[in-house]
Design an enzyme around this catalytic site. Structure first.
Site, PDB file in Angstrom:
ATOM      1  CD  GLU A   1     -20.907 -10.738  -7.673  1.00 41.02           C
ATOM      2  OE1 GLU A   1     -21.244 -10.736  -8.872  1.00 41.02           O
ATOM      3  OE2 GLU A   1     -20.084  -9.936  -7.207  1.00 41.02           O
TER       4      GLU A   1
ATOM      5  CE  LYS B   1     -13.017 -10.810 -13.619  1.00 40.91           C
ATOM      6  NZ  LYS B   1     -13.277 -10.376 -12.242  1.00 40.91           N
TER       7      LYS B   1
ATOM      8  NE  ARG C   1       4.766  -7.659 -11.360  1.00 42.51           N
ATOM      9  CZ  ARG C   1       4.134  -8.134 -10.292  1.00 42.51           C
ATOM     10  NH1 ARG C   1       3.530  -9.312 -10.357  1.00 42.51           N
ATOM     11  NH2 ARG C   1       4.075  -7.449  -9.178  1.00 42.51           N
TER      12      ARG C   1
ATOM     13  CG  HIS D   1     -38.383   6.761   3.632  1.00 40.43           C
ATOM     14  ND1 HIS D   1     -39.390   7.703   3.568  1.00 40.43           N
ATOM     15  CD2 HIS D   1     -37.357   7.348   4.296  1.00 40.43           C
ATOM     16  CE1 HIS D   1     -38.987   8.821   4.141  1.00 40.43           C
ATOM     17  NE2 HIS D   1     -37.748   8.631   4.594  1.00 40.43           N
TER      18      HIS D   1
ATOM     19  CE  LYS E   1     -17.455  -8.192  -5.529  1.00 38.92           C
ATOM     20  NZ  LYS E   1     -18.466  -7.706  -6.464  1.00 38.92           N
TER      21      LYS E   1
ATOM     22  CB  CYS F   1       7.875  -2.937  -9.943  1.00 34.78           C
ATOM     23  SG  CYS F   1       7.561  -1.162  -9.824  1.00 34.78           S
TER      24      CYS F   1
ATOM     25  CG  ASN G   1       7.968  -4.796  -7.021  1.00 32.80           C
ATOM     26  OD1 ASN G   1       8.816  -4.265  -7.725  1.00 32.80           O
ATOM     27  ND2 ASN G   1       7.491  -6.000  -7.273  1.00 32.80           N
ATOM     28  N   GLY G   2       6.640  -1.159  -4.537  1.00 31.87           N
ATOM     29  CA  GLY G   2       5.870  -0.579  -3.447  1.00 31.87           C
ATOM     30  C   GLY G   2       6.059   0.917  -3.326  1.00 31.87           C
TER      31      GLY G   2
ATOM     32  CD1 TRP H   1       3.599   2.375 -12.310  1.00 29.86           C
ATOM     33  CD2 TRP H   1       3.487   1.514 -14.353  1.00 29.86           C
ATOM     34  NE1 TRP H   1       2.563   2.997 -12.953  1.00 29.86           N
ATOM     35  CE2 TRP H   1       2.464   2.485 -14.216  1.00 29.86           C
ATOM     36  CE3 TRP H   1       3.614   0.826 -15.565  1.00 29.86           C
ATOM     37  CZ2 TRP H   1       1.579   2.789 -15.243  1.00 29.86           C
ATOM     38  CZ3 TRP H   1       2.726   1.124 -16.579  1.00 29.86           C
ATOM     39  CH2 TRP H   1       1.724   2.094 -16.421  1.00 29.86           C
TER      40      TRP H   1
ATOM     41  CD  GLU I   1     -18.866  -4.326  -5.043  1.00 33.82           C
ATOM     42  OE1 GLU I   1     -17.999  -5.166  -5.333  1.00 33.82           O
ATOM     43  OE2 GLU I   1     -19.775  -4.001  -5.837  1.00 33.82           O
TER      44      GLU I   1
END
Length: 606
Positions: free
Chosen positions: A485, A601, A27, A501, A482, A2, A98-99, A74, A478
């Site tokens: 990179e 990207k 949006r 192991h 992060k 929204c 919004n929310g 939305w 992940e």
């Protein structure tokens, strides 16, 4: 996704409200509306569909106001329709929002018992009714707003008109952004800098929990406790508003902080909050599938691994997740009664596209989990499941990752229901848990100071290990990705059970070990891994919740205490701390956070 605009003006605002809403079309939305103060009363104009439908309404019924608010909606609570379009009115109060308000049903039932009636299916109308009730007790507007906000659980950005307060707009934010624009004798309120960009380049960013009262030429800002505060005013070039960093040093930091709103938008797209049912559109017959094949690269691949845990656990549906760049070269055995799900933020990743087309060539039905809905991937599949997280500028994916995981969580619930593995009551329970995630993610981000302190030590390391069990294992992968990179420190993620192991050979006094261990069914075994690490001098960074902290073995060098949460949403809640750790380590090392070396990207060549 929204959009909000508010104007306390000296000139008619109708055209300017529409201009701003058009700038917010990126949006995504399914209805739009405006409201303004006209001859001492508040009038609304609303329409389902695109802004041109609202313009047609205004052509027949102009809004002759100099103070007004506007909104692109939305749909979250209630289907797209005029009755559910914003602004919503109760008594003296008209507002846009919004929310997601998590406790809106409880509040609505209380208000209905007190005699309130509602015209919409939205959670937003409950806020208007609460605020009108507080005003009815004789409280002045700012005090009434504070009393209302104190009763809300969830995420919100608000712009509010009150009948009788003809030169004032109230605003508030928690979990959704809101900016104040400073003009010449006029003030503006917007969901981002782009919303107010046509009218002023001087903006201030409200901080979490802030609320504000705008009048001609002034903004009275209050923090979450109701104390008057000052927020810095800065100049934002209009051309840069769409990709403005706000008060953040880097886009990555901003995008980490965007995640509560991003998760809220994603979740709202895939659940019906009134019925507690999932709404995964596209005609996929989960009951008839033999398996799901996920193909992806990088962070999207790791999100896919998270999806495997969730879908197999809840839906009892086999899921294979493969790195797209390897997939088709090994000539995998595929059957036409399976579903291939391609995952990519950009929708243009060359290896993932190639893997997708390979599966389609075998007769498989196809779906894409993407951020860019006009991308090649989105155009070529049978079903598109957008992640709705908005533009992501930083090369290291953050909010796209949590949005992908949110989509896969909703998909797991939907598949479980379709395959008869859960009943309607259990589906509703799981949906309620998922709706709590944006608030919990916002609480998790508040750990930033503790994470920054950990980063001081981690930044000195040459190697870092990440350990996790169950869904925390993909999150360990992940976290390691992060860190390496953007900070260029060597890091590896492992399933904690694999420690003995091989990886335990790397443990010494100079090696930080990040252990992700909420107090769940895996906790006892994770604690055992902690003891093994500490016995060999490893420096443990323990990320858990309050219960885990109480039951942790003594000797953990650092404990980061995350919010308590159900295992269903733990991957979403535990993602921000590992992202923030990588970010602050990179900042301490002086790395180019948003443009790390050698990375792009979107990888559009094999």
């Amino acid at each position: 996704m929204c959009g909000i605009i508010g104007i306390v003006g000296t000139q008619p605002v109708e055209a300017r409200l529409i201009e701003s809403l058009k700038r917010l079309e990126y949006r995504g939305y399914d209805s739009a509306g405006v409201a303004g103060v006209v001859d001492g009363r508040i009038e609304r104009r609303r329409a389902a569909g695109k802004i041109r439908a609202l313009e047609e309404v205004l052509a027949g019924e102009p809004l002759a106001a100099t103070v007004g608010i506007g909104h692109t909606r939305w749909a979250t609570h209630g289907a797209p329709s005029v009755r559910n379009a914003h602004p919503h009115t109760q008594g003296r109060v008209t507002l846009v929002h919004n929310g997601i308000i998590e406790n809106f049903l409880e509040l609505r039932e209380r208000l209905e018992a007190a005699g309130r009636t509602f015209e919409s299916d939205t959670d937003t109308e409950v806020i208007a009714a609460l605020l009108d009730s507080e005003l009815g007790m004789g409280k002045p507007p700012v005090e009434a707003l504070k009393a209302t906000l104190d009763q809300l659980a969830g995420a919100y950005a608000l712009a509010v008109l009150i009948a009788g307060e003809d030169a004032m707009i109230l605003g508030a934010r928690r979990g959704s952004p809101l900016v104040v624009g400073h003009g010449q004798g006029e003030m503006f309120l917007g969901s981002d800098a782009l919303a107010v960009g046509p009218f002023t380049q001087r903006v201030c960013y409200l901080e979490e929990g802030d609320f504000v009262a705008l009048s001609h030429g002034a903004a009275a800002i209050y923090d979450a406790d109701g104390r008057p505060v000052e927020r810095a005013v800065r100049t934002v070039p209009a051309s840069a508003a769409l990709v403005e960093k706000g008060n953040y040093r880097h886009f990555m930091e901003k995008e980490i902080h965007d995640q509560p709103e991003g998760c809220q938008r994603t979740i709202a797209a895939y659940v019906d909050t009134l019925t507690g049912r999932t709404d995964i559109s596209g005609g996929i017959d989960f009951a008839g599938l033999s398996r799901i094949q996920i193909v992806a690269c990088g962070t999207s691949y790791i999100a896919g691994l998270m999806g495997k845990y969730l879908i197999e656990q809840f839906a009892d549906l086999p899921v294979d997740v493969e790195i797209a760049s390897e997939f088709r070269y090994r000539h995998p055995a595929l059957r036409p009664d399976g579903l291939v799900v391609a995952m990519s933020q950009s929708g243009e990743t060359a290896d993932t596209l190639a893997a997708l087309r390979y599966c389609q060539g075998k007769g498989m039905k196809s779906a894409a989990v993407v951020n860019a809905t006009e991308s090649t991937m989105a155009r070529e599949v049978d079903v598109v499941w957008p992640i709705h997280c908005g533009p992501e500028i930083g090369v290291a994916s953050t909010k796209a990752f949590t949005a992908q995981v949110a989509v896969l969580t909703a998909l797991a619930i939907a598949a479980a229901r379709a395959r008869g593995k859960i009943d309607a009551a259990e589906e509703q329970r799981m949906v309620r848990l998922l709706l709590e995630a944006p608030r919990l993610v916002a609480e998790s981000i508040k750990l930033e100071d503790a994470v920054r302190a950990v980063a001081q030590e981690v930044s000195k390391a040459r190697d870092v290990l990440y350990l996790g069990r169950g869904p925390m294992y993909p999150l360990a992968l992940e976290g390691a990705l992060k860190l390496k990179e953007i900070s260029y420190i060597h890091a590896e993620g492992y399933a904690a059970g694999e420690l003995k192991h091989g990886p335990i050979a790397l443990v010494d006094e100079q090696t930080p070990i990040v252990i992700l261990a909420p107090f769940d069914s895996y906790f006892e075994k994770s604690a055992s891994n902690m003891n093994e690490v500490m016995a060999r001098g490893g420096q443990v960074v323990f990320i858990t919740d309050a219960d885990g902290e109480r039951h942790a073995p003594s000797g953990a060098r650092v404990v980061v205490t995350a919010p308590r949460c159900d295992p269903l949403v733990a991957p979403l809640v535990y993602a921000p701390p590992i992202q923030l750790l990588a970010y602050h380590v990179a900042v301490l090392k002086g790395a180019d956070v948003d443009q790390p070396r050698n990375l792009a990207k979107s990888v559009t060549v094999e």
